[in-house]
Design a protein around this motif. Structure first.
Motif, mmCIF file in Angstrom:
data_model
loop_
_atom_site.group_PDB
_atom_site.id
_atom_site.type_symbol
_atom_site.label_atom_id
_atom_site.label_comp_id
_atom_site.label_asym_id
_atom_site.label_seq_id
_atom_site.Cartn_x
_atom_site.Cartn_y
_atom_site.Cartn_z
ATOM 1 N N THR A 6 93.528 -7.213 9.140
ATOM 2 C CA THR A 6 92.925 -7.327 10.464
ATOM 3 C C THR A 6 93.760 -6.498 11.429
ATOM 4 O O THR A 6 94.983 -6.640 11.482
ATOM 5 N N ALA A 65 97.447 -13.621 17.089
ATOM 6 C CA ALA A 65 97.871 -14.451 15.965
ATOM 7 C C ALA A 65 96.783 -15.447 15.572
ATOM 8 O O ALA A 65 96.571 -15.720 14.382
ATOM 9 N N SER A 68 93.700 -13.440 13.646
ATOM 10 C CA SER A 68 93.871 -12.787 12.349
ATOM 11 C C SER A 68 93.667 -13.791 11.224
ATOM 12 O O SER A 68 94.360 -14.812 11.143
ATOM 13 N N SER A 73 98.173 -8.103 8.841
ATOM 14 C CA SER A 73 97.750 -7.754 10.196
ATOM 15 C C SER A 73 98.401 -6.437 10.589
ATOM 16 O O SER A 73 99.547 -6.158 10.222
ATOM 17 N N THR A 143 100.544 -11.758 7.635
ATOM 18 C CA THR A 143 99.944 -12.569 8.688
ATOM 19 C C THR A 143 100.571 -13.954 8.792
ATOM 20 O O THR A 143 100.721 -14.488 9.899
ATOM 21 N N LYS A 147 101.999 -15.304 12.325
ATOM 22 C CA LYS A 147 101.521 -16.501 13.005
ATOM 23 C C LYS A 147 102.673 -17.454 13.331
ATOM 24 O O LYS A 147 102.748 -18.026 14.437
#
Length: 495
Positions: A6, A65, A68, A73, A143, A147
């Motif tokens: 993403t 965050a 995604s 990411s 990702t 996050k």
């Protein structure tokens, strides 16, 4: 989540074709254009709009965050969109999985005036704490770590969210440099290295710098490297010295400027004894003869020609501070600069006694070879504060000038034998234990001309200098962590 990416990019007009080509990659799941969605129509089925503030803000990083939902990411922070090379995204994925790194960045190409040049970057290390570390504009993440780390990014940040994000990531996992040019950009900032290095002291950037300092301070506290303003006492009156102050000028082949520098020292008006040690590093252009002519007529000038031929600027400084004629305070002047007025030495020595410090750093005015002021004007390093200056010193690329040292302290530490960053190295070490005094009025005129060591560096030299200063920060960061651990251990034992 799956093995797709993403992507988040700042919305840019006029680059729809680049974006469409980017979306053809099957590894790209979605592309979010960050900006006002009202001015954009349909570009590609994978493209969506994220109505948000710029990517560097805390609130936007948190939104990214949350959005995604793929394994990886990609965050693109540049002004124009990148042209990724063949299988570039796949290469990021491959290396991310192989290394387990949480954040990756790569070399890239820059298209300039019809030509394309490679831009090699340097490896990230523990001490790469400066907020202007060059990752290039394309950042690639796992990702899950993205996050987790985004939770530690302050929503209030207006400029430093990406900086806080990567510091948070560095506390969890590895940041990995891929030494391969995986994409091409059109760089918008065409200034020379000699101009860019002063961005962090530009008064117009003051608000940004305050925020960056807050971010770095939080990181230092998180890793146990933050230092409380608890300084060792310096007993300035102790010891016997031939004079109260010594100006030190290391020089090699500066026949155009050395005479001005010498005169600006010998013209100083002070109520105590002082001298000038010029460490002449085997000049071959007539500089030695100029120094010798002044030394012949003024005994305050000590002309030192080292026996060694392997000395950098730092090595020349060591020759001066260990010389028997060195005074209680050793004060810096570069061979192509000159003091602002006849009171500079007195002003610096007064600061030592007033602030009871082991080092004094002044301010200077940027001038051209004709001594006419040029942008950014006065460099005063007002980002330094008595309470947090030693911590913020790990974020910025220098402490300022002119620099002066209490001789017994600098003799204990000594300078590394280099010709770049030697002053920063000793400044960091001193700030770990001792107070550093500051003078915010200009004390000397700093000439900017083609022979300056940092006037217009090529990429290889700039990378070498930045890598070395990052190494210095790594050394200092670990020294401070050890110091805090040792102090904590002593306190636990009641010592």
């Amino acid at each position: 989540m799956n093995d797709s990416v993403t992507c988040f990019m700042q919305a840019v007009h006029g680059e729809e074709q680049v974006l469409s080509r980017f979306c053809l990659n099957p590894a790209i799941k979605k592309v979010f254009l960050v900006g006002s969605q009202a001015t954009y129509g349909h570009i590609h089925d994978k493209v969506q709009h994220l109505d948000a503030a710029p990517i560097f803000t805390g609130d936007t990083i948190k939104k990214i965050a949350a959005l995604s939902d793929s394994e990886f990411s990609l965050l693109y922070t540049g002004a124009g969109l990148p042209e990724t090379g063949p299988y570039a995204i796949e290469r990021f994925i491959q290396i991310c999985r192989a290394t387990g790194a949480a954040m990756l960045y790569s070399d890239y190409r820059d298209e300039r005036d019809g030509a394309v040049i490679n831009v090699p970057l340097i490896d990230y290390q523990e001490g790469s704490l400066r907020d202007d570390f060059n990752f290039g504009p394309l950042l690639f993440f796992r990702t899950d770590i993205f996050k987790q780390s985004a939770k530690e990014v302050s929503s209030e940040l207006r400029f430093g969210a990406v900086y806080e994000l990567r510091l948070a990531i560095s506390r969890r996992s590895e940041i990995f440099h891929i030494p391969e040019p995986l994409y091409t950009i059109r760089e918008s900032d065409r200034r020379s290295s000699g101009e860019k290095i002063f961005d962090y002291v530009n008064p117009r950037m003051r608000e940004v710098q305050i925020e960056m300092e807050e971010v770095c301070t939080r990181h230092l506290k998180a890793v146990g490297a933050w230092l409380a303003p608890d300084f060792q006492e310096v007993r300035l009156e102790e010891g016997t010295f031939p004079v109260e102050a010594t100006v030190v000028i290391p020089v090699r082949n500066r026949c155009k400027t050395i005479e001005d520098a010498i005169r600006s020292v010998l013209d100083q008006e002070v109520p105590f004894g002082f001298n000038l040690i010029v460490v002449d590093n085997h000049s071959t252009d007539g500089t030695s003869e100029i120094i010798a002519s002044y030394a012949k007529h003024d005994k305050r000038l000590v002309h030192v020609i080292p026996e060694r031929y392997d000395l950098g600027i730092g090595g020349c400084w060591n020759e001066a501070i260990f010389h028997p004629m060195c005074g209680r305070f050793a004060i810096q002047l570069d061979s192509d600069d000159l003091y602002f007025d006849k009171q500079v030495i007195k002003t610096i020595v007064d600061c030592f006694y007033r602030e009871r410090c082991a080092m004094v750093v002044g301010s200077y005015s940027m001038v051209n070879f004709k001594l006419e002021e040029i942008p950014p004007g006065i460099i005063d390093h007002k980002e330094w504060t008595p309470t947090n200056g030693p911590n913020n010193a790990l974020r910025i690329n220098g402490l300022g000038a002119p620099r002066a040292f209490f001789t017994p302290v600098i003799r204990q530490i000594r300078f590394p034998n280099t010709s770049y960053g030697e002053d920063y190295a000793v400044g960091l070490t001193i700030s770990r234990s001792y107070r550093i005094g500051r003078i915010y009025e200009p004390l000397y005129l700093c000439r900017r001309w083609e022979d300056n060591s940092d006037a217009a560096l090529d990429t290889a030299r700039m990378n070498s200098y930045n890598h070395y200063k990052d190494c210095l920060r790594t050394i200092e960061l670990n020294a401070r962590i050890r110091k805090n651990r040792d102090n904590s251990y002593s306190n636990d034992k009641g010592e």
